[in-house]
Design a protein around this motif. Sequence first.
Motif, PDB file in Angstrom:
ATOM      1  N   ILE A  67       0.835  -1.203   0.000  1.00 28.03           N
ATOM      2  CA  ILE A  67       0.000   0.000   0.000  1.00 28.03           C
ATOM      3  C   ILE A  67       0.868   1.250   0.000  1.00 28.03           C
ATOM      4  N   TYR A  79      -3.577   3.783   6.005  1.00 26.70           N
ATOM      5  CA  TYR A  79      -3.350   2.782   7.055  1.00 26.70           C
ATOM      6  C   TYR A  79      -4.359   2.940   8.184  1.00 26.70           C
ATOM      7  N   LEU A  82      -7.648   1.603   7.120  1.00 22.11           N
ATOM      8  CA  LEU A  82      -7.670   0.151   6.962  1.00 22.11           C
ATOM      9  C   LEU A  82      -7.668  -0.563   8.307  1.00 22.11           C
ATOM     10  N   GLY A  95      -7.286  -4.225   1.986  1.00 20.73           N
ATOM     11  CA  GLY A  95      -6.025  -3.540   1.718  1.00 20.73           C
ATOM     12  C   GLY A  95      -4.987  -4.473   1.128  1.00 20.73           C
TER      13      GLY A  95
END
Length: 128
Positions: A67, A79, A82, A95
Amino acid sequence: MGLRQFYGVADGSLPYDFIAFAAGNLSGPLVVGHLFDSVGRRKMIAGTYTISGVLLAATAIAVFFAIAQSFGALGPFVYGNLIGDGKDSTRLFLGYLLGALVMVLGGAVAPPRRTTLEAAIEERIRLT
């Protein structure tokens, strides 16, 4: 947080877990570096990205690295969304799949083709 929350990795062992990544970064060029010269850079880049993407989708590891490559500076925002509060791993799994898709697309961007330079190098190697 993802390794600890979803996989039960103890905080004290995280540095040891990252040794595998460091070892891979060191040994990778030593092990397959010559293939970039003999097989060709474009073929190797396309192949390694494609294989990495397929393995990422199949094993669902390395989400943070995949990612980060795709979102760059937006990493912390992505982040956080997610991982959320750490109670639902569904978004984290999505993700992983997003990272896998980006890696496969990265392999497709540079389709293998033979360049004049590669042909000249192969000819020179064959003559020696």
